[in-house]
Design an enzyme around this catalytic site. Sequence first.
Site, PDB file in Angstrom:
ATOM      1  N   GLN A 172     -24.751  23.544  -0.388  1.00 44.44           N
ATOM      2  CA  GLN A 172     -25.745  23.643  -1.466  1.00 44.44           C
ATOM      3  C   GLN A 172     -26.419  25.008  -1.327  1.00 44.44           C
ATOM      4  O   GLN A 172     -27.154  25.409  -2.205  1.00 44.44           O
ATOM      5  CB  GLN A 172     -26.674  22.638  -1.127  1.00 44.44           C
ATOM      6  CG  GLN A 172     -26.426  21.051  -1.376  1.00 44.44           C
ATOM      7  CD  GLN A 172     -26.428  20.728  -2.998  1.00 44.44           C
ATOM      8  OE1 GLN A 172     -26.775  21.647  -3.753  1.00 44.44           O
ATOM      9  NE2 GLN A 172     -25.558  19.931  -3.230  1.00 44.44           N
ATOM     10  N   ALA A 179     -16.765  25.252  -4.229  1.00 43.95           N
ATOM     11  CA  ALA A 179     -16.920  26.363  -5.592  1.00 43.95           C
ATOM     12  C   ALA A 179     -17.482  25.609  -6.673  1.00 43.95           C
ATOM     13  O   ALA A 179     -18.091  26.232  -7.447  1.00 43.95           O
ATOM     14  CB  ALA A 179     -15.448  26.782  -6.000  1.00 43.95           C
ATOM     15  N   THR A 204       0.588  23.742  -1.022  1.00 43.28           N
ATOM     16  CA  THR A 204       0.888  25.045  -2.034  1.00 43.28           C
ATOM     17  C   THR A 204      -0.713  25.320  -2.292  1.00 43.28           C
ATOM     18  O   THR A 204      -1.286  24.376  -2.856  1.00 43.28           O
ATOM     19  CB  THR A 204       1.709  24.845  -3.097  1.00 43.28           C
ATOM     20  OG1 THR A 204       3.107  24.314  -2.388  1.00 43.28           O
ATOM     21  CG2 THR A 204       1.922  25.885  -4.025  1.00 43.28           C
ATOM     22  N   CYS A 232     -24.137  11.991  -4.854  1.00 42.60           N
ATOM     23  CA  CYS A 232     -22.989  11.650  -3.889  1.00 42.60           C
ATOM     24  C   CYS A 232     -23.100  10.220  -3.268  1.00 42.60           C
ATOM     25  O   CYS A 232     -22.127   9.646  -3.092  1.00 42.60           O
ATOM     26  CB  CYS A 232     -22.630  12.624  -2.982  1.00 42.60           C
ATOM     27  SG  CYS A 232     -22.794  14.532  -3.647  1.00 42.60           S
TER      28      CYS A 232
HETATM   29  C1  LIG Z   1     -24.159  19.374   1.509  1.00 39.86           C
HETATM   30  C2  LIG Z   1     -22.761  19.093   0.846  1.00 39.86           C
HETATM   31  N1  LIG Z   1     -21.874  18.834   1.392  1.00 39.86           N
HETATM   32  C3  LIG Z   1     -20.626  18.492   0.944  1.00 39.86           C
HETATM   33  C4  LIG Z   1     -20.419  17.991  -0.300  1.00 39.86           C
HETATM   34  C5  LIG Z   1     -19.050  17.614  -0.631  1.00 39.86           C
HETATM   35  O1  LIG Z   1     -18.343  18.722  -1.251  1.00 39.86           O
HETATM   36  P1  LIG Z   1     -17.389  18.598  -2.474  1.00 39.86           P
HETATM   37  O2  LIG Z   1     -17.654  17.714  -3.588  1.00 39.86           O
HETATM   38  O3  LIG Z   1     -16.388  19.819  -2.749  1.00 39.86           O
HETATM   39  O4  LIG Z   1     -16.196  17.414  -1.538  1.00 39.86           O
HETATM   40  C6  LIG Z   1     -21.523  17.965  -1.001  1.00 39.86           C
HETATM   41  C7  LIG Z   1     -21.390  17.444  -2.640  1.00 39.86           C
HETATM   42  O5  LIG Z   1     -22.116  17.344  -2.946  1.00 39.86           O
HETATM   43  C8  LIG Z   1     -22.830  18.418  -0.578  1.00 39.86           C
HETATM   44  O6  LIG Z   1     -23.907  18.199  -1.351  1.00 39.86           O
END
Ligand SMILES: Cc1ncc(COP(=O)(O)O)c(C=O)c1O
Length: 389
Positions: free
Chosen positions: A185, A206, A243, A331
């Site tokens: 973040q 990214a 790859t 998430c």
């Molecule tokens: C603090 C943090 N770490 C890890 C992730 C996971 O990243 P990714 O979506 O690229 O797996 C997130 C996704 O919201 C996040 O906010």
Amino acid sequence: MDTLYLDYCATTPLRPEVLREMVSVYETQFGNPSSLHEEGRKAKQTVELARARIAQCLDAKPTEVIFTSSGTEANNLAIFGALAEYLQTPTASGDGIHVITSELEHPAAKNCFRRLERLGVDVTWLPVPESGVIRVSDLEKALRDNTKLVSVMMANNEVGTLQPVADIAALCRPRGILVHTDAVQAVGKIPVSFRQLGVDLLTCSAHKFYGPKGLGILIATRRAKLQPILFGGGQERGLRSSTENVPAIHGAAVALDLALGELAQESKRLSALRDQLADEIALHVPDVLHTVSGWPTLPHVLHICLADVLGEAVLLELDRMGVHVSAGSACSAGTAEPSAVLQAMGVDPRYIHGSLRISLGRETHAEDIPRFVQALHTTVHQLRGKLTR
Ligand SMILES: Cc1ncc(COP(=O)(O)O)c(C=O)c1O
């Protein structure tokens, strides 16, 4: 109706200039970077240029940059890869080692530590004070002779608080303890220098800085003695077989460069908008708790807790009006339980279910603030009305 997207912590739209660059790579460099012929060499050069560019952006060495498929995978590689030597006993047991993390972590790190616990590793979970900022003194008390790894995120994905990662590294480094930070973040939003932080492992993703989805970056020092968690063709110096996703790697480098070029200006602009938003909410929406105040936070994030309403209900009602925010962390959304972070912070039970994360970004402008506040006011008024009816 124009939609109003205020969920930039969940993900950001791909920048059109990044998309164009990626399309050009898809069209002109389809080669496999491991192939020895010209097509392969061209793709390999694109990957190495991107690696050097990302290393420069984050103040790391190109040899410290490892490309993965996501922030989640980068966290898994950092945590399991750094501890691999202790987990490879015949019984696959982590008995005898101790690691430290916090209750604040994103599930992409938290669930790695839960897994380690099941493997017999002793895990200390640092508490989250009311401030939402981990106390270095709590970490100091938790350190032991057999502590091998400390993992604390740089910026929290729900409430936006910044964590004292440099202080944590300063404490751990002389003791020979590895430090990982999930900076997903933070990167592209606040200045991040791998060297100055003094950590051994740092995770980025990214899609949080207007780059492509499905591209994570792990920065790892040699000291981390990382071992792979995926086995295959030996790409990424054997640390991450498969790859390479050449267009996404190139897109990530372009996106990060662009994000850092405008970081100072954007963070000033967004923090002013965020403060204006906080003031307007305080003025027009009764019974709101500003979850974090007086502590450093990400410039574009405002977290509030509304009394006597469900954050999810507010989210869905706002969605009907074309306004997109998050009830806590996207998430981990979809659960009726209040967020573990808010619980750990001890948020008042009357407010804890009304959690809302509003995160601003490149397409947020001054005129969006009154529109959002009006929509929030109407929604909260309606939902509270239903409650008292
Ligand atoms: C603090 C943090 N770490 C890890 C992730 C996971 O990243 P990714 O979506 O690229 O797996 C997130 C996704 O919201 C996040 O906010």
